[in-house]
Write an enzyme that holds these catalytic residues in place. Structure first.
Site, PDB file in Angstrom:
ATOM      1  N   SER A  15      -4.815  -2.047   2.675  1.00  0.00           N
ATOM      2  CA  SER A  15      -3.739  -2.723   1.551  1.00  0.00           C
ATOM      3  C   SER A  15      -3.438  -4.180   2.005  1.00  0.00           C
ATOM      4  O   SER A  15      -2.860  -4.279   2.991  1.00  0.00           O
ATOM      5  CB  SER A  15      -2.423  -1.951   1.551  1.00  0.00           C
ATOM      6  OG  SER A  15      -1.887  -2.561   0.578  1.00  0.00           O
ATOM      7  N   HIS A  40      -7.458  -2.204  -1.178  1.00  0.00           N
ATOM      8  CA  HIS A  40      -6.379  -1.665  -2.170  1.00  0.00           C
ATOM      9  C   HIS A  40      -5.254  -3.059  -2.461  1.00  0.00           C
ATOM     10  O   HIS A  40      -4.873  -3.853  -1.606  1.00  0.00           O
ATOM     11  CB  HIS A  40      -5.280  -0.823  -1.408  1.00  0.00           C
ATOM     12  CG  HIS A  40      -4.418  -0.215  -2.281  1.00  0.00           C
ATOM     13  ND1 HIS A  40      -4.500   0.688  -3.105  1.00  0.00           N
ATOM     14  CD2 HIS A  40      -3.089  -0.298  -2.403  1.00  0.00           C
ATOM     15  CE1 HIS A  40      -3.624   1.206  -3.865  1.00  0.00           C
ATOM     16  NE2 HIS A  40      -2.569   0.535  -3.402  1.00  0.00           N
ATOM     17  N   ASP A  42      -2.108  -4.341  -4.584  1.00  0.00           N
ATOM     18  CA  ASP A  42      -0.833  -3.985  -5.018  1.00  0.00           C
ATOM     19  C   ASP A  42      -0.254  -5.118  -5.856  1.00  0.00           C
ATOM     20  O   ASP A  42      -0.030  -6.119  -5.481  1.00  0.00           O
ATOM     21  CB  ASP A  42       0.227  -3.622  -3.974  1.00  0.00           C
ATOM     22  CG  ASP A  42       0.100  -2.119  -3.113  1.00  0.00           C
ATOM     23  OD1 ASP A  42      -0.029  -1.278  -3.949  1.00  0.00           O
ATOM     24  OD2 ASP A  42       0.053  -2.256  -2.023  1.00  0.00           O
ATOM     25  N   MET A  44       2.583  -6.196  -8.140  1.00  0.00           N
ATOM     26  CA  MET A  44       3.763  -6.219  -8.222  1.00  0.00           C
ATOM     27  C   MET A  44       4.594  -7.044  -9.185  1.00  0.00           C
ATOM     28  O   MET A  44       4.280  -8.208  -9.073  1.00  0.00           O
ATOM     29  CB  MET A  44       4.710  -5.974  -7.082  1.00  0.00           C
ATOM     30  CG  MET A  44       4.291  -5.052  -6.069  1.00  0.00           C
ATOM     31  SD  MET A  44       5.097  -4.859  -4.633  1.00  0.00           S
ATOM     32  CE  MET A  44       4.312  -3.949  -3.722  1.00  0.00           C
ATOM     33  N   HIS A  73      -3.772  -1.518  -7.983  1.00  0.00           N
ATOM     34  CA  HIS A  73      -2.601  -0.370  -8.250  1.00  0.00           C
ATOM     35  C   HIS A  73      -1.747  -1.502  -9.043  1.00  0.00           C
ATOM     36  O   HIS A  73      -1.080  -2.167  -8.576  1.00  0.00           O
ATOM     37  CB  HIS A  73      -2.065  -0.285  -6.664  1.00  0.00           C
ATOM     38  CG  HIS A  73      -0.682   0.809  -6.862  1.00  0.00           C
ATOM     39  ND1 HIS A  73      -0.168   1.100  -5.798  1.00  0.00           N
ATOM     40  CD2 HIS A  73      -0.385   1.358  -8.028  1.00  0.00           C
ATOM     41  CE1 HIS A  73       0.789   1.835  -6.250  1.00  0.00           C
ATOM     42  NE2 HIS A  73       0.608   2.164  -7.329  1.00  0.00           N
ATOM     43  N   MET A  75       1.811  -1.798 -10.264  1.00  0.00           N
ATOM     44  CA  MET A  75       3.037  -1.388 -10.095  1.00  0.00           C
ATOM     45  C   MET A  75       3.844  -2.508 -11.042  1.00  0.00           C
ATOM     46  O   MET A  75       4.787  -3.039 -10.748  1.00  0.00           O
ATOM     47  CB  MET A  75       3.467  -1.520  -8.653  1.00  0.00           C
ATOM     48  CG  MET A  75       3.012  -0.702  -7.704  1.00  0.00           C
ATOM     49  SD  MET A  75       3.676  -0.869  -6.030  1.00  0.00           S
ATOM     50  CE  MET A  75       2.562  -0.210  -5.070  1.00  0.00           C
ATOM     51  N   MET A 144       2.431   8.231  -4.336  1.00  0.00           N
ATOM     52  CA  MET A 144       3.363   7.410  -3.380  1.00  0.00           C
ATOM     53  C   MET A 144       4.052   8.152  -2.425  1.00  0.00           C
ATOM     54  O   MET A 144       4.935   9.065  -2.679  1.00  0.00           O
ATOM     55  CB  MET A 144       4.372   6.594  -4.129  1.00  0.00           C
ATOM     56  CG  MET A 144       3.596   5.351  -5.154  1.00  0.00           C
ATOM     57  SD  MET A 144       2.477   4.282  -4.323  1.00  0.00           S
ATOM     58  CE  MET A 144       3.538   3.654  -3.043  1.00  0.00           C
ATOM     59  N   ASP A 180      -0.442   6.599  -0.548  1.00  0.00           N
ATOM     60  CA  ASP A 180       0.029   5.206  -0.011  1.00  0.00           C
ATOM     61  C   ASP A 180       1.246   5.378   0.567  1.00  0.00           C
ATOM     62  O   ASP A 180       2.326   5.520  -0.391  1.00  0.00           O
ATOM     63  CB  ASP A 180      -0.356   4.463  -1.615  1.00  0.00           C
ATOM     64  CG  ASP A 180       0.073   2.743  -1.264  1.00  0.00           C
ATOM     65  OD1 ASP A 180       0.366   2.688  -0.212  1.00  0.00           O
ATOM     66  OD2 ASP A 180       0.214   2.223  -2.079  1.00  0.00           O
TER      67      ASP A 180
END
Length: 223
Positions: A15, A40, A42, A44, A73, A75, A144, A180
């Protein structure tokens, strides 16, 4: 001999949330594609989770730096609106949160229509029952195992049972079970034994270089 076994039934997904954002290109360059199956990312937005990371522009830049498939991913609120931009930016997998979309089935179908693998993520307190009826539309389930929003958190012990239940629910399918949050060398084998097969690790890999050494050790634990 390649460090990645041809018949390995697990995958590692480092990540970038825990990488050095001031030296991102160098950190990515250190990752051996024979050891990292996915990368990965993330995403956000400061609304769905209490943090802001980056958007499609940086994802596109990252896609030019590596051949490792991008595990994106989301979020974020309203993932349907942003998913096309991340697909254009080079995402291979797009995972949306069940809690962030009003019409999960529609969101997953959209991701596949964009040419990406479709994933769904569940926060620690979200029940597995909410995804039972969309299993045919899934390529990946991301559980998660910490509350999303920040890297470096400790694994929530209660999630081990949730992993086992999810693994049982998707037995006999081609759906990948990804975890994760708090994934380290010390606990990766127990997560595998519970049924997880894709392992997102941020601080567990990027805590100190050389990152490939840690991934080799993780693969040895799982091999």
């Amino acid at each position: 001999m390649s460090p990645k076994k041809a018949n390995a039934d697990f995958k590692l997904s480092p990540s970038l949330l825990s990488a050095d954002f001031g030296n991102l290109e160098a950190d990515i360059a250190q990752l051996d594609p024979k050891l990292a199956d996915y990368l990965h990312l993330d995403i956000m937005d400061g609304h769905f989770v209490p943090n802001i990371t980056f958007g499609p522009v940086l994802v596109k830049a990252i896609s030019k730096l590596t051949d490792i498939p991008l595990d994106v991913h989301l979020m974020i609120d309203d993932p349907d609106f942003y998913a096309p931009e991340f697909a254009k930016a080079g995402a291979h997998i797009i995972t949306v949160h069940a809690e962030a979309t009003k019409h999960l089935h529609r969101s997953l179908q959209l991701v596949r229509q964009l040419g990406c693998k479709a994933g769904v993520s569940l926060n620690p307190a979200t029940s597995l029952s909410g995804i039972e009826h969309v299993l045919p539309d899934l390529d990946l389930i991301l559980l998660m195992t910490v509350n999303p929003g920040f890297g470096g958190q400790k694994f929530i012990p209660q999630m081990m049972q949730k992993i086992k239940e999810c693994a049982a629910m998707i037995k006999g399918t081609n759906i990948e079970l990804e975890v994760d949050g708090g994934v380290k060398l010390e606990n990766i084998r127990s997560l595998y034994d519970a049924g997880a097969r894709v392992f997102v690790s941020g601080s567990g890999i990027f805590e100190k270089p050389p990152y490939n050494d840690t991934m080799r050790k993780m693969r040895e634990e799982l091999g």
